[in-house]
Design an enzyme around this catalytic site. Structure first.
Site, PDB file in Angstrom:
ATOM      1  CB  CYS A 193      -0.911  -0.020   1.228  1.00 30.52           C
ATOM      2  SG  CYS A 193      -1.790   1.534   1.472  1.00 30.52           S
ATOM      3  CG  ASP A 233      -2.637  14.729  -4.317  1.00 29.35           C
ATOM      4  OD1 ASP A 233      -3.530  14.041  -3.789  1.00 29.35           O
ATOM      5  OD2 ASP A 233      -2.207  14.510  -5.489  1.00 29.35           O
ATOM      6  CG  ASN A 244     -12.650  11.004  -3.658  1.00 29.99           C
ATOM      7  OD1 ASN A 244     -13.672  11.688  -3.658  1.00 29.99           O
ATOM      8  ND2 ASN A 244     -11.514  11.428  -4.182  1.00 29.99           N
ATOM      9  N   GLY A 297     -14.481   7.792  -7.082  1.00 34.86           N
ATOM     10  CA  GLY A 297     -13.193   8.165  -7.674  1.00 34.86           C
ATOM     11  C   GLY A 297     -11.995   7.833  -6.814  1.00 34.86           C
ATOM     12  CB  THR A 315      -7.013   6.437  -7.416  1.00 39.20           C
ATOM     13  OG1 THR A 315      -6.445   7.523  -6.673  1.00 39.20           O
ATOM     14  CG2 THR A 315      -7.958   6.976  -8.474  1.00 39.20           C
ATOM     15  CG  HIS A 367      -3.921   3.949   3.693  1.00 36.41           C
ATOM     16  ND1 HIS A 367      -2.908   3.205   4.294  1.00 36.41           N
ATOM     17  CD2 HIS A 367      -4.229   4.928   4.573  1.00 36.41           C
ATOM     18  CE1 HIS A 367      -2.624   3.715   5.476  1.00 36.41           C
ATOM     19  NE2 HIS A 367      -3.424   4.766   5.669  1.00 36.41           N
ATOM     20  CG  HIS A 422      -6.756   9.302   1.014  1.00 33.28           C
ATOM     21  ND1 HIS A 422      -6.924   8.031   0.534  1.00 33.28           N
ATOM     22  CD2 HIS A 422      -7.092  10.136  -0.003  1.00 33.28           C
ATOM     23  CE1 HIS A 422      -7.329   8.083  -0.727  1.00 33.28           C
ATOM     24  NE2 HIS A 422      -7.447   9.355  -1.071  1.00 33.28           N
ATOM     25  CG  HIS A 455      -8.311  14.413  -1.369  1.00 30.23           C
ATOM     26  ND1 HIS A 455      -7.272  14.282  -2.263  1.00 30.23           N
ATOM     27  CD2 HIS A 455      -9.002  13.249  -1.417  1.00 30.23           C
ATOM     28  CE1 HIS A 455      -7.335  13.085  -2.847  1.00 30.23           C
ATOM     29  NE2 HIS A 455      -8.378  12.434  -2.353  1.00 30.23           N
TER      30      HIS A 455
END
Ligand code: AMP
Ligand code: ZN
Length: 119
Positions: free
Chosen positions: A9, A35, A92, A98, A100, A103, A105, A107
């Site tokens: 991961c 990011d 997400n 969406g 991807t 794990h 998280h 934003h």
């Protein structure tokens, strides 16, 4: 899974320092980094170091972690003057949303005006 980390991961590996990132914050439980593909002038990813794939599998045992991570996001937001007038927090959850990286998280986005509804 070793100590709640998955070796395959990418976010587990960022959280434990195996993969380099542009770190914004770290403590025993959480890690935050810029990011790699920013969607706004400020775009920070905030993760728990413990692997959990997404919010849909969180349980009662994650209540404290989920509260702490949101308070941490608000604290990190104060580090960026671009966020003084507001910011957006997104998690997400699953393919349709969406997601991807599987794990969980959040934003932390800001530094521009966002539209609503989201795309
Ligand atoms: P999501 O699509 O919601 O799962 O978000 C995953 C985010 O992780 C995306 O915005 C990616 O740009 C970001 N990302 C993926 N790999 C890395 C990395 N190695 N360093 C920083 N950000 C990354
Ligand atoms: Zn992980």
């Amino acid at each position: 899974m070793l100590n709640g980390l998955l070796s395959n991961c990418i976010f587990c590996r960022i959280g434990n320092g195996d993969v380099r990132s542009d770190k914004v914050y770290e403590d025993e439980e959480f890690f935050a980094f810029k990011d790699i593909n920013p969607q706004s002038p400020v775009h920070v990813v905030v993760i728990p170091k413990k692997h959990i794939s997404d919010l849909s599998v969180a349980s009662d045992g994650d209540k404290v972690m989920l509260g702490c991570i949101q308070l941490l996001i608000a604290k990190i937001a104060k580090q960026f003057s671009e966020l003084n007038n507001g910011f957006r927090v997104v998690s997400n959850c699953g393919y349709d949303a969406g997601q991807t990286v599987f794990h969980m998280h959040y934003h932390l986005l800001g530094g521009r005006i966002f539209a609503w509804p989201p795309g």
